[in-house]
Design a protein around this motif. Sequence first.
Motif, PDB file in Angstrom:
ATOM      1  N   LYS A  84       9.904   6.534   5.440  1.00 28.16           N
ATOM      2  CA  LYS A  84      10.175   7.515   6.471  1.00 28.16           C
ATOM      3  C   LYS A  84      10.810   6.892   7.713  1.00 28.16           C
ATOM      4  O   LYS A  84      11.232   7.617   8.609  1.00 28.16           O
ATOM      5  CB  LYS A  84       8.871   8.223   6.874  1.00 28.16           C
ATOM      6  N   GLU A  87      -0.189   5.967  14.281  1.00 28.00           N
ATOM      7  CA  GLU A  87      -0.825   7.241  13.943  1.00 28.00           C
ATOM      8  C   GLU A  87      -1.860   7.055  12.836  1.00 28.00           C
ATOM      9  O   GLU A  87      -2.950   7.645  12.863  1.00 28.00           O
ATOM     10  CB  GLU A  87       0.257   8.233  13.506  1.00 28.00           C
ATOM     11  N   ALA A  88      -1.524   6.232  11.875  1.00 25.24           N
ATOM     12  CA  ALA A  88      -2.434   5.979  10.754  1.00 25.24           C
ATOM     13  C   ALA A  88      -3.710   5.286  11.234  1.00 25.24           C
ATOM     14  O   ALA A  88      -4.829   5.616  10.811  1.00 25.24           O
ATOM     15  CB  ALA A  88      -1.746   5.136   9.684  1.00 25.24           C
ATOM     16  N   LEU A 117       4.382   5.616  13.176  1.00 24.42           N
ATOM     17  CA  LEU A 117       3.650   6.046  11.986  1.00 24.42           C
ATOM     18  C   LEU A 117       2.420   5.177  11.756  1.00 24.42           C
ATOM     19  O   LEU A 117       1.327   5.669  11.427  1.00 24.42           O
ATOM     20  CB  LEU A 117       4.562   6.015  10.747  1.00 24.42           C
ATOM     21  N   VAL A 118       2.602   3.869  11.925  1.00 22.29           N
ATOM     22  CA  VAL A 118       1.454   2.948  11.720  1.00 22.29           C
ATOM     23  C   VAL A 118       0.375   3.237  12.749  1.00 22.29           C
ATOM     24  O   VAL A 118      -0.818   3.333  12.419  1.00 22.29           O
ATOM     25  CB  VAL A 118       1.924   1.472  11.784  1.00 22.29           C
ATOM     26  N   HIS A 170       0.858  -1.204   0.000  1.00 19.18           N
ATOM     27  CA  HIS A 170       0.000   0.000   0.000  1.00 19.18           C
ATOM     28  C   HIS A 170       0.887   1.244   0.000  1.00 19.18           C
ATOM     29  O   HIS A 170       1.937   1.261   0.654  1.00 19.18           O
ATOM     30  CB  HIS A 170      -0.894  -0.009   1.251  1.00 19.18           C
ATOM     31  N   LYS A 171       0.487   2.233  -0.776  1.00 10.34           N
ATOM     32  CA  LYS A 171       1.284   3.453  -0.913  1.00 10.34           C
ATOM     33  C   LYS A 171       1.668   4.049   0.441  1.00 10.34           C
ATOM     34  O   LYS A 171       2.773   4.534   0.649  1.00 10.34           O
ATOM     35  CB  LYS A 171       0.498   4.506  -1.696  1.00 10.34           C
ATOM     36  N   LEU A 172       0.682   4.019   1.368  1.00  8.92           N
ATOM     37  CA  LEU A 172       0.907   4.596   2.690  1.00  8.92           C
ATOM     38  C   LEU A 172       1.991   3.816   3.431  1.00  8.92           C
ATOM     39  O   LEU A 172       2.895   4.404   4.030  1.00  8.92           O
ATOM     40  CB  LEU A 172      -0.396   4.591   3.494  1.00  8.92           C
ATOM     41  N   ASP A 220      -5.725   7.801  13.034  1.00 10.18           N
ATOM     42  CA  ASP A 220      -6.396   8.629  12.016  1.00 10.18           C
ATOM     43  C   ASP A 220      -7.660   7.957  11.525  1.00 10.18           C
ATOM     44  O   ASP A 220      -8.734   8.575  11.420  1.00 10.18           O
ATOM     45  CB  ASP A 220      -5.468   8.811  10.794  1.00 10.18           C
ATOM     46  N   ARG A 226     -10.322   7.842  14.146  1.00 10.55           N
ATOM     47  CA  ARG A 226     -10.911   9.163  14.357  1.00 10.55           C
ATOM     48  C   ARG A 226     -11.858   9.512  13.200  1.00 10.55           C
ATOM     49  O   ARG A 226     -12.935  10.011  13.401  1.00 10.55           O
ATOM     50  CB  ARG A 226      -9.783  10.203  14.464  1.00 10.55           C
ATOM     51  N   ASP A 227     -11.408   9.193  11.983  1.00 11.09           N
ATOM     52  CA  ASP A 227     -12.246   9.425  10.796  1.00 11.09           C
ATOM     53  C   ASP A 227     -13.551   8.690  10.911  1.00 11.09           C
ATOM     54  O   ASP A 227     -14.629   9.231  10.630  1.00 11.09           O
ATOM     55  CB  ASP A 227     -11.513   8.921   9.539  1.00 11.09           C
ATOM     56  N   ARG A 239       5.294   4.626   2.120  1.00 12.83           N
ATOM     57  CA  ARG A 239       5.764   5.901   2.616  1.00 12.83           C
ATOM     58  C   ARG A 239       6.245   5.780   4.069  1.00 12.83           C
ATOM     59  O   ARG A 239       7.250   6.346   4.452  1.00 12.83           O
ATOM     60  CB  ARG A 239       4.648   6.937   2.508  1.00 12.83           C
ATOM     61  N   GLN A 240       5.443   4.997   4.817  1.00 11.53           N
ATOM     62  CA  GLN A 240       5.823   4.811   6.223  1.00 11.53           C
ATOM     63  C   GLN A 240       7.179   4.095   6.335  1.00 11.53           C
ATOM     64  O   GLN A 240       8.022   4.465   7.157  1.00 11.53           O
ATOM     65  CB  GLN A 240       4.731   4.013   6.962  1.00 11.53           C
TER      66      GLN A 240
END
Lengths: 629, 374
Positions: free
Chosen positions: A12, A31-32, A28-29, A3-5, A35, A38-39, A8-9
């Motif tokens: 980074k 946090e995702a 990072l994971v 997965h693109k995310l 997110d 929360r969404d 990126r993770q």
Amino acid sequence: MTHKLLQRQLGKSRKADGSLDFDRFCELVDEAYEDLYRDQTRTKHSVTFVSEELEKLNAELRDSASELKEKNSWFRAAIDNMSQGICLFDSNQQMLVSNDQFALIYGLKPEQMKVGLALEDLLGLRAENGIYHGEASKQYIASCLGRATDTNPSRMVHKLNNGQEVEIIFQPLISGGFMSTHSDITEKLASEKKIKKMARYEDLVYVDTLTGLSNRVKIQEELDRAVELGRQNQSDVALFFIDLDGFKEINDTLGHQSGDSVLIEFSRRLNGFANQDIVAGRLGGDEFLLVVHNVSNLANLEEIAKLICHSASEEIRAGQNTITISASVGIAVSRAGKKGSSTLLQNADIALYRAKSEGANNYLFFEEQMDAEAKESRRLAKCLKSAIPKDQFLLHYQPQIDFKSGNIVGYEALVRWEHPLLGLVPPIKFIELAEKTGQICELGEWVLRTACNYAVTWPGHETVSVNISPIQFKQQNIAELVANALDESGLDPRRLELEITESVFIQNSSDVINVFENLCEMGVSIALDDFGTGFSSLSYLSQFRFDKLKIDKSFIDDIGFDQEDTAIVSMIIGLGRSLNTVVIAEGIETLQQHNLLSISGCSQGQGYLYGKPEPRILDLEHSQFHKSA
Amino acid sequence: MEVGIATCDTSRQELDTSKFVHDPDLVIYFGNGDFLTHGVAQINKFAPEAVVLGCTSGGQIQNDTSIESQFSAASIKFSSTRVKAAKCEIRDSQSSKAAGQEIGRQLASEDLACVIIISDGLATNGSELASGISAELGPNTVVVGGLAGDGDRFEKTLVGFGDDLQTNMVVAVGLYGKDLNVSHGSRGGWQTFGPKRLVTRSQDNILYELDGHPVLDLYEKYLGDDAAGLPSTALLFPLQIVDPDVPGSEVVRTILNIDREKKSLIFAGNIPHGWVAQFMNASHHNLIEGATMAAKDAAKERSDGELAILISCIGRKLVMNQRAEEEVEVVSDILNGIPQIGFYSYGELCPSEKGGKTRLHNQTMTITVLSEKV
């Protein structure tokens, strides 16, 4: 495939040496995931809230829909039960609403009246029904289409083939489009015509055509109504009875046209007093009534009466003439409507009569005393009617003396009324009454004939003086009457003397003088009675040469005591001398009066000093007055 | 046209000016944090002859990333296009139109092809600024730009002109000449949801009531726990407003501030009374789809762009967080990897369609592609 995310993770989380920083990666994971959670929470919250809100709105909508449905049914019931047809069009000229009455007026079927029907199609349907046809229909449709876009309200009346007349009112709507209301006004128009007709008829029945005031019928109704209201409301009602003084003379001297002008102008002035409590009307001739409701005090009535007299006295223009008249007013009041309208009218009439007899241009309130006198007067008038047939009149004769010779030169015939019940009625009571009732003519004629018939039997050549009323001059042919009396009795015309008063000249003086001249030609002499008491215009003395001037008793009473009276008497005597006319003084009761007059140069005298009026003349031997007596 | 982009991330304290082109005509920068003043000084030292302008932001965009760099700058050297700078004070939202007109007057010329305008993010009514400048310039000039940002703090924004950095300032650069090609695209990707509400009380860019209810109450209910983060969390629910009498007049508005006392919200542009408003929200996917569409619009006319300026709304970044980079990536992919620079703004300025007047947008990815004919 990552997965693109995640890629990126991972990118980074690389350390400088290219190895994975696991802690950073986890961060990072984590946090995702956070997110995402929360969404999801946020979305769930907003979706829940939206659905709650929508449900609430939905419920409101349902409520308002059912409320609207209910209101719509009321609205429907209301417009379907209206007597007018109604049609509502939108800005595209498509029908939004119409009612049953609309369809009924134009003979349309309710199923034709669909929402969305174009105005032009609707007008077409009406045309098909034959409600109107041909050119008229085209014109009508064009005019309706024109009005549909007009921003101003308008009105038209359309006559249908079946005779119905429909009033159409176009009312533009703010949102564009228009509303039209259609009323069948056939009956309304017909009844309007009828009402107009009736109003014209009512005018004829209730309005005095000459003056525009309420006429006799209407003012009588007003009076009845006022009295009735007075009774109901315990309020006072007043009636003014108004009569123009000397109006008959205006008609006689200036013509009826002038008389009418006076009536019209006076009516206009009188109507100026009219308001919600005051109604003016014309009883007929020169008689007017003013009915006053809710009288607060007598002072107000007195004020009105004064103003009426004042307004009557202002000059009136009638063609070339400027006329001055006066009015007399009799006022009667009904307290709380206790006096009926006929009593009120009678009372006001009595008061008017009294006002007139007290010199006209005057007003008087009715008093009970007047009523008694009026009753007495009515009773006398009734008796007077039968007095001649019943032979109740008789003549008394009073001698007239020549100052120089002391001889009786003539007798004045004085009428007396001997009533079986009333006794001897004084002339002052019945002469005026007879003049008012017109009986004076018959009475005057009887006096003339009786006096002539008696005088012819006298042994001497004394004259007989007969009083002639101005009414007689007006209503009778005096010359003919005198000729007949002389003819019948055979009396020498030179022995007949007619006594007239100045008031005879109020009538057309040239006519009167013609009569005098005729009498003069016959040989009859004419004496001017009551000289000095009337309006004493000397002009007629120049027009006609009287045989005798008769000084009124009122001047003689105080002669020698009252300077003015003495001066007047001297003046009259002087006047007689210059005109070469005999002057006779009446009412002489004392020797002193006799002497004074004699010295002053008066020719003749009459009075108790020489003899009271008696049914028979004195014997010849007593027919002389001696100064020594 | 030559372009060089330099950045400075949190790990470094110097801008790598070696990435800049030599003797640039124009340098545009975006940044925040402590490094800002130093970065601006570095640029001016490097290119004393260039027009230098920039602003604070809600995050920088450079090439295919939107990492939390402190600072990024693009240096541009044109082959034939001329540049001219303009600046003006903008005291408050009421003076926005006049400021737009003033900028327009300073730059107006027949061959003015494009204006890039940057304004204070909190003091500006973007709608009025756009209307002011459009009124002064003809239809041949494309006006693009944005309102400066302050992360998600909404406290203080700065606008730079040369080595000057100030609040209450609007700056712009005019690009002149017939060789410059400008294309643009602006899309949001947000979707409306919930009931439509009538704007029943508002004044200019202040909204008091929707359907007769205080608008702040409504936002607080919708935000739930997020209400504590107001005003920035209001960006999660932008408003679409539309003039009910003009189909196609939809615009999106985001909040700049709130007034708890008056229960009102202050937007970046006008909320006219009588318009119809509706909440919007978006998933990551929707927003990335919006950015894709914007890039495609910008690339429709020319595929040979040389620089893309990306101005994206701070609200998008708040929603997307880590995935914000994805929208920058998709734009880069579509634009064939040409140099990109940009920032997360408090409002985007761009025409809605080619040849149209510049308007304020909110919650969009707004892309301007520049190139010069060879």
